[in-house]
Motif scaffolding. Structure first.
Motif, mmCIF file in Angstrom:
data_model
loop_
_atom_site.group_PDB
_atom_site.id
_atom_site.type_symbol
_atom_site.label_atom_id
_atom_site.label_comp_id
_atom_site.label_asym_id
_atom_site.label_seq_id
_atom_site.Cartn_x
_atom_site.Cartn_y
_atom_site.Cartn_z
ATOM 1 N N SER A 1 0.841 -1.184 0.000
ATOM 2 C CA SER A 1 0.000 0.000 0.000
ATOM 3 C C SER A 1 0.880 1.239 0.000
ATOM 4 C CB SER A 1 -0.908 0.022 1.234
ATOM 5 O OG SER A 1 -1.748 -1.101 1.282
ATOM 6 N N CYS A 2 0.331 2.310 -0.507
ATOM 7 C CA CYS A 2 1.052 3.581 -0.546
ATOM 8 C C CYS A 2 0.043 4.673 -0.241
ATOM 9 C CB CYS A 2 1.687 3.785 -1.907
ATOM 10 S SG CYS A 2 2.516 5.382 -2.112
ATOM 11 N N PHE B 1 7.716 1.107 -8.696
ATOM 12 C CA PHE B 1 9.026 0.750 -9.216
ATOM 13 C C PHE B 1 9.720 -0.103 -8.164
ATOM 14 C CE2 PHE B 1 9.410 3.551 -12.954
ATOM 15 C CZ PHE B 1 8.301 4.349 -12.761
ATOM 16 N N ARG B 2 10.782 -0.757 -8.558
ATOM 17 C CA ARG B 2 11.522 -1.549 -7.586
ATOM 18 C C ARG B 2 13.011 -1.502 -7.901
ATOM 19 N NH1 ARG B 2 9.502 -7.676 -9.273
ATOM 20 N NH2 ARG B 2 10.663 -7.828 -11.245
ATOM 21 N N ALA C 1 13.234 -7.031 -3.711
ATOM 22 C CA ALA C 1 13.662 -5.669 -4.027
ATOM 23 C C ALA C 1 13.024 -4.710 -3.030
ATOM 24 C CB ALA C 1 13.242 -5.282 -5.441
ATOM 25 N N VAL C 2 13.490 -3.488 -3.063
ATOM 26 C CA VAL C 2 12.785 -2.402 -2.391
ATOM 27 C C VAL C 2 11.794 -1.834 -3.398
ATOM 28 C CG1 VAL C 2 12.973 -0.139 -1.293
ATOM 29 C CG2 VAL C 2 14.750 -1.875 -0.906
ATOM 30 N N TYR C 3 10.545 -1.747 -2.990
ATOM 31 C CA TYR C 3 9.482 -1.271 -3.865
ATOM 32 C C TYR C 3 9.135 0.162 -3.504
ATOM 33 C CZ TYR C 3 8.763 -5.884 -5.804
ATOM 34 O OH TYR C 3 8.935 -7.072 -6.476
ATOM 35 N N TYR C 4 9.057 1.002 -4.537
ATOM 36 C CA TYR C 4 8.780 2.417 -4.369
ATOM 37 C C TYR C 4 7.482 2.785 -5.078
ATOM 38 C CZ TYR C 4 13.750 2.700 -3.153
ATOM 39 O OH TYR C 4 14.976 2.516 -2.573
ATOM 40 N N CYS C 5 6.675 3.595 -4.425
ATOM 41 C CA CYS C 5 5.509 4.155 -5.099
ATOM 42 C C CYS C 5 5.847 5.586 -5.517
ATOM 43 C CB CYS C 5 4.286 4.143 -4.190
ATOM 44 S SG CYS C 5 4.489 4.988 -2.606
ATOM 45 N N ALA C 6 5.129 6.060 -6.516
ATOM 46 C CA ALA C 6 5.431 7.388 -7.040
ATOM 47 C C ALA C 6 4.202 8.008 -7.670
ATOM 48 C CB ALA C 6 6.563 7.306 -8.060
ATOM 49 N N VAL C 7 4.179 9.325 -7.654
ATOM 50 C CA VAL C 7 3.093 10.097 -8.271
ATOM 51 C C VAL C 7 3.655 10.829 -9.486
ATOM 52 C CG1 VAL C 7 1.375 11.908 -7.967
ATOM 53 C CG2 VAL C 7 1.978 10.426 -6.039
#
Length: 122
Positions: A20-21, A36-37, A90-96
């Motif tokens: 969740s983000c 992204f990861r 991986a490290v998962y990143y959320c983005a706008v």
């Protein structure tokens, strides 16, 4: 806007996780969103994106296993991950994104969350 990603953890091969983000500061209902990861020793890579209208795109490596969704009322982005493999670690990143349209290009995203670690063990 600030983004807080959570839901990562340790899971065995074949298992599932839901990331969740949560966004704060302003709503993002008019923006495209993405996940992204970055795996250890590798560059950050695109995972999934969803446009303001709900159109989605996935990387070939996760298509059919991951599902991206958004709840504009809750200002939250999700990533349902099924059939996880060690390659998904991986490290998962959320983005706008700055715009409305779903995009795979990291340069089109102006705001990033801090990342949440997903570890898949065999």
């Amino acid at each position: 806007v600030q983004l807080q990603a959570y839901g990562g953890g340790l899971v065995q091969t074949g298992g599932s996780l839901r990331l969740s983000c949560a966004a704060s500061g302003r709503t993002f209902s008019s923006n495209a969103l993405g996940w992204f990861r970055q795996a250890p020793g590798k560059d950050r890579e695109f995972v999934a994106t969803i446009g303001w209208s709900g159109v989605t795109f996935y990387s070939n490596s996760v298509k059919g296993r991951f599902t991206i969704s958004r709840d504009n009322a809750k200002n939250t982005l999700y990533l349902q991950m099924n059939s996880l493999d060690v390659e998904d670690t991986a490290v998962y990143y959320c983005a706008v994104a700055a715009g409305r349209w779903a995009t795979t290009q990291p340069g089109m995203y102006g705001t990033w969350g801090q990342g949440t670690l997903v570890t898949v063990s065999s």
